[in-house]
Design an enzyme around this catalytic site. Structure first.
Site, PDB file in Angstrom:
ATOM      1  N   SER A   1      41.030  73.613 -33.624  1.00 27.47           N
ATOM      2  CA  SER A   1      40.433  74.906 -33.231  1.00 27.47           C
ATOM      3  C   SER A   1      40.232  75.822 -34.432  1.00 27.47           C
ATOM      4  CB  SER A   1      41.263  75.586 -32.147  1.00 27.47           C
ATOM      5  OG  SER A   1      42.621  75.593 -32.473  1.00 27.47           O
TER       6      SER A   1
ATOM      7  N   HIS B   1      44.737  68.252 -28.252  1.00 31.72           N
ATOM      8  CA  HIS B   1      45.072  69.557 -28.859  1.00 31.72           C
ATOM      9  C   HIS B   1      45.661  70.463 -27.765  1.00 31.72           C
ATOM     10  CE1 HIS B   1      44.920  72.708 -31.758  1.00 31.72           C
ATOM     11  NE2 HIS B   1      43.636  72.980 -31.788  1.00 31.72           N
TER      12      HIS B   1
ATOM     13  N   HIS C   1      52.482  64.533 -33.600  1.00 32.49           N
ATOM     14  CA  HIS C   1      51.719  65.579 -34.292  1.00 32.49           C
ATOM     15  C   HIS C   1      51.071  64.992 -35.533  1.00 32.49           C
ATOM     16  CE1 HIS C   1      50.678  69.463 -36.076  1.00 32.49           C
ATOM     17  NE2 HIS C   1      50.788  69.930 -34.842  1.00 32.49           N
TER      18      HIS C   1
ATOM     19  N   ARG D   1      58.668  75.400 -32.645  1.00 30.44           N
ATOM     20  CA  ARG D   1      58.158  76.167 -31.498  1.00 30.44           C
ATOM     21  C   ARG D   1      58.679  75.568 -30.191  1.00 30.44           C
ATOM     22  NH1 ARG D   1      51.930  75.609 -32.676  1.00 30.44           N
ATOM     23  NH2 ARG D   1      52.672  73.455 -32.750  1.00 30.44           N
TER      24      ARG D   1
ATOM     25  N   ASP E   1      53.681  71.923 -27.006  1.00 32.09           N
ATOM     26  CA  ASP E   1      53.181  71.774 -25.638  1.00 32.09           C
ATOM     27  C   ASP E   1      54.150  71.041 -24.710  1.00 32.09           C
ATOM     28  OD1 ASP E   1      50.710  72.956 -26.340  1.00 32.09           O
ATOM     29  OD2 ASP E   1      50.050  71.066 -27.220  1.00 32.09           O
TER      30      ASP E   1
HETATM   31  N1  CMX Z   1      52.109  58.930 -27.308  1.00 30.40           N
HETATM   32  C1  CMX Z   1      51.631  57.684 -27.518  1.00 30.40           C
HETATM   33  N2  CMX Z   1      51.059  57.286 -28.652  1.00 30.40           N
HETATM   34  C2  CMX Z   1      50.998  58.193 -29.648  1.00 30.40           C
HETATM   35  C3  CMX Z   1      51.500  59.486 -29.515  1.00 30.40           C
HETATM   36  C4  CMX Z   1      52.064  59.862 -28.282  1.00 30.40           C
HETATM   37  N3  CMX Z   1      52.527  61.083 -28.036  1.00 30.40           N
HETATM   38  N4  CMX Z   1      51.292  60.165 -30.676  1.00 30.40           N
HETATM   39  C5  CMX Z   1      50.660  59.301 -31.503  1.00 30.40           C
HETATM   40  N5  CMX Z   1      50.474  58.131 -30.875  1.00 30.40           N
HETATM   41  C6  CMX Z   1      49.737  56.953 -31.357  1.00 30.40           C
HETATM   42  C7  CMX Z   1      48.319  57.390 -31.677  1.00 30.40           C
HETATM   43  O1  CMX Z   1      47.528  57.427 -30.502  1.00 30.40           O
HETATM   44  C8  CMX Z   1      47.901  56.352 -32.674  1.00 30.40           C
HETATM   45  O2  CMX Z   1      47.535  55.193 -31.965  1.00 30.40           O
HETATM   46  P1  CMX Z   1      46.261  54.305 -32.426  1.00 30.40           P
HETATM   47  O3  CMX Z   1      46.609  53.813 -33.794  1.00 30.40           O
HETATM   48  O4  CMX Z   1      46.157  53.255 -31.405  1.00 30.40           O
HETATM   49  O5  CMX Z   1      45.072  55.244 -32.454  1.00 30.40           O
HETATM   50  C9  CMX Z   1      49.190  56.070 -33.431  1.00 30.40           C
HETATM   51  O6  CMX Z   1      50.272  56.519 -32.584  1.00 30.40           O
HETATM   52  C10 CMX Z   1      49.287  56.816 -34.749  1.00 30.40           C
HETATM   53  O7  CMX Z   1      49.020  58.190 -34.515  1.00 30.40           O
HETATM   54  P2  CMX Z   1      49.674  59.314 -35.435  1.00 30.40           P
HETATM   55  O8  CMX Z   1      49.152  59.133 -36.799  1.00 30.40           O
HETATM   56  O9  CMX Z   1      51.141  59.359 -35.240  1.00 30.40           O
HETATM   57  O10 CMX Z   1      49.123  60.643 -34.752  1.00 30.40           O
HETATM   58  P3  CMX Z   1      47.708  61.338 -34.980  1.00 30.40           P
HETATM   59  O11 CMX Z   1      47.823  62.237 -36.171  1.00 30.40           O
HETATM   60  O12 CMX Z   1      46.603  60.359 -34.971  1.00 30.40           O
HETATM   61  O13 CMX Z   1      47.587  62.221 -33.655  1.00 30.40           O
HETATM   62  C11 CMX Z   1      48.298  63.675 -31.960  1.00 30.40           C
HETATM   63  C12 CMX Z   1      48.355  63.381 -33.443  1.00 30.40           C
HETATM   64  C13 CMX Z   1      48.956  65.025 -31.707  1.00 30.40           C
HETATM   65  C14 CMX Z   1      46.849  63.749 -31.510  1.00 30.40           C
HETATM   66  C15 CMX Z   1      49.067  62.557 -31.198  1.00 30.40           C
HETATM   67  O14 CMX Z   1      50.427  62.566 -31.581  1.00 30.40           O
HETATM   68  C16 CMX Z   1      48.952  62.680 -29.684  1.00 30.40           C
HETATM   69  O15 CMX Z   1      47.977  62.169 -29.116  1.00 30.40           O
HETATM   70  N6  CMX Z   1      49.954  63.353 -29.002  1.00 30.40           N
HETATM   71  C17 CMX Z   1      49.869  63.582 -27.579  1.00 30.40           C
HETATM   72  C18 CMX Z   1      48.943  64.743 -27.273  1.00 30.40           C
HETATM   73  C19 CMX Z   1      49.544  66.059 -27.693  1.00 30.40           C
HETATM   74  O16 CMX Z   1      50.680  66.368 -27.396  1.00 30.40           O
HETATM   75  N7  CMX Z   1      48.746  66.886 -28.364  1.00 30.40           N
HETATM   76  C20 CMX Z   1      49.146  68.257 -28.729  1.00 30.40           C
HETATM   77  C21 CMX Z   1      49.376  68.450 -30.220  1.00 30.40           C
HETATM   78  C22 CMX Z   1      49.753  69.891 -30.516  1.00 30.40           C
HETATM   79  C23 CMX Z   1      48.594  70.819 -30.265  1.00 30.40           C
HETATM   80  O17 CMX Z   1      47.592  70.729 -30.984  1.00 30.40           O
HETATM   81  O18 CMX Z   1      48.660  71.626 -29.335  1.00 30.40           O
END
Ligand code: CMX
Length: 439
Positions: free
Chosen positions: A241, A271, A321, A330, A376
């Protein structure tokens, strides 16, 4: 010149000189390198943005300027007898880097009250959307519709020197900040309540007023909103964002346009939408095991459901994250808040159980780089406890708060004359050839 603007101008002048020096003496110094993995991996970790307001450390979490969130509880002005920092003070700190006095906080509070009148067509634009529209669609639409009042856009069209861009941007951001709680609470009242908006109370602070306009009028709610607005206010410049807003603003789009664009990014499930997803997913878990509040989930059931979610190829919302590599402070702040103020809430107990289970499971699976909870993972359970049951609204609340940081970043970008963003892109053939040659 307005007092707060003057304080900002003094700080900005120093930073402008530093930028000029960087550009004249160190323009060609290499900051970072970019690998093929970076290009294909969302530019994760590549230093390519300048953000003054906050800095995210992977292990200790966010700092607003020089301060950890925890320390700001002691430093930032609070309501008499209250324990949570006031949003007006958070804004001042993000803008100037200094801790404000109580008088400065009161100055901003009154300024925002003065600026809070939303043009009537904004509500009409929101009302014109079909009933199937999501709250974030309404919110972004409302912000876009509010752009008719942009002073920056008017002044820029009639001719404005680059060093003066910041002044009308400041005015726009202040007007937007003042009006966002009014727009958001209008959406809440019309979508989830009796449809009657509640007028702003000129004696309340920004966060408490948001609660008041949504229909919650007690000190407990005011405290919750102050805490919520404080912890969500900023998360440096690279998140979707903030970066979207920065990118759109770099084309000299007005602050309303750029923040509306940022909100569309916040609405994504990876996000800010994750705060609603957590509640939806926990509800699914209850349904799956046919459990109720009086008959809570067991640790085994929670563990099994977490594994099942991962087996289905879904993410665990609220965990992981892109930058953090530890429990998000947080999350901890909200957990402490719950422990201090809330007894016996089954949703919060489930959140705590998930905190016991998820990191271990994610670690075992070995995929996520960060198995720990983010902001979150818990925020929705607090809102739910205090009676905000329509969880599809939660991302709007996140969006109101985040404007404190992103709006401030916008003012700084204009003051420092940041360039239009235009990274280079290459075709797949180019990458294939590049790799062949490198080998
Ligand atoms: N559950 C399952 N798998 C997860 C995961 C989770 N909570 N977090 C990461 N992974 C997976 C990713 O999907 C990725 O899989 P692929 O290789 O198959 O694509 C792998 O682990 C590596 O990812 P990463 O490098 O650890 O994480 P990213 O930087 O790519 O993504 C984030 C970060 C936040 C998008 C991811 O951790 C996620 O999807 N979390 C759940 C959604 C969430 O809570 N989002 C809110 C974030 C905070 C905010 O912005 O408000």
């Amino acid at each position: 010149m307005d007092y707060i603007k003057q304080r900002f101008f003094e700080k900005g002048t120093v930073a402008r000189a530093q930028i000029a020096e960087l550009l004249s003496k160190s323009k060609d110094l290499i900051v970072d390198e970019v690998t093929v993995g970076n290009v294909l991996g969302g530019m994760r970790g590549v230093t390519s943005l300048l953000t003054l307001t906050s800095k995210l450390d992977p292990h200790e979490g966010i700092r607003y300027r020089d301060y950890k969130l925890r320390d700001l509880y002691a430093h930032l002005p609070r309501k008499k007898g209250g324990s949570e920092p006031l949003a007006e003070g958070v804004f001042y700190l993000l803008l100037t880097g200094d801790i404000p006095t109580s008088e400065e906080v009161e100055y901003i509070r009154q300024d925002w009250v003065q600026r809070s009148e939303v043009p009537p067509h904004v509500f009409k634009a929101i009302d014109a959307l079909p009933s199937t529209s999501k709250p974030m669609t309404r919110f972004a639409t409302g912000i876009l519709a509010a752009a008719t009042q942009s002073q920056f856009q008017k002044k820029h069209r009639s001719g404005l020197r680059k060093e003066d861009y910041w002044d009308s941007t400041y005015e726009d951001v202040m007007n937007m900040l003042a009006q966002l709680p009014v727009i958001a609470s209008y959406i809440y009242r019309t979508e989830f309540c009796d449809g009657n908006p509640i007028a702003l109370d000129p004696d309340l602070d920004w966060s408490a007023n948001f609660a008041h306009m949504m229909g919650f009028n007690d000190e407990e709610m005011y405290r919750l909103f102050r805490m919520y607005m404080f912890i969500h206010a900023d998360h440096e410049g690279g998140n979707v964002s903030a970066h979207t807003s920065h990118l759109v603003s770099s084309a000299l789009s007005n602050p309303f346009y750029s923040y509306a664009a940022g909100m569309i990014g916040l609405a994504g499930p990876l996000h800010g939408y994750a705060n609603q997803e957590v509640i939806r997913w926990i509800n699914d878990m209850y349904k799956h095991y046919n459990k109720t509040i009086d008959n809570p989930l067991t640790l085994e059931e929670v563990t099994s459901f977490v594994n099942q979610t991962l087996d289905e190829g879904k993410v665990i919302p609220g965990y992981g994250h892109a930058v953090l590599r530890a429990t998000d402070p947080r999350f901890t702040t909200q957990l402490e808040f719950a422990e201090k103020h809330i007894d016996n809430d089954s949703m919060i107990e489930t959140v705590k159980m998930l905190f016991q289970v998820v990191p271990e499971v994610l670690q075992e699976r070995g995929k996520a780089k960060n198995p720990w909870p983010n902001v979150d993972a818990i925020s929705g359970s607090l809102l739910l406890h205090y009676g905000i049951k329509d969880y599809i609204f939660y991302t709007v609340m996140f969006g109101v708060s985040r404007a404190l940081g992103v709006g401030t970043q916008n003012i700084w970008d204009r003051f420092l004359g940041m360039s239009i963003e235009r990274p280079n892109s290459q075709t797949l053939d180019w990458f294939m050839d590049f790799v062949k040659e490198a080998k």
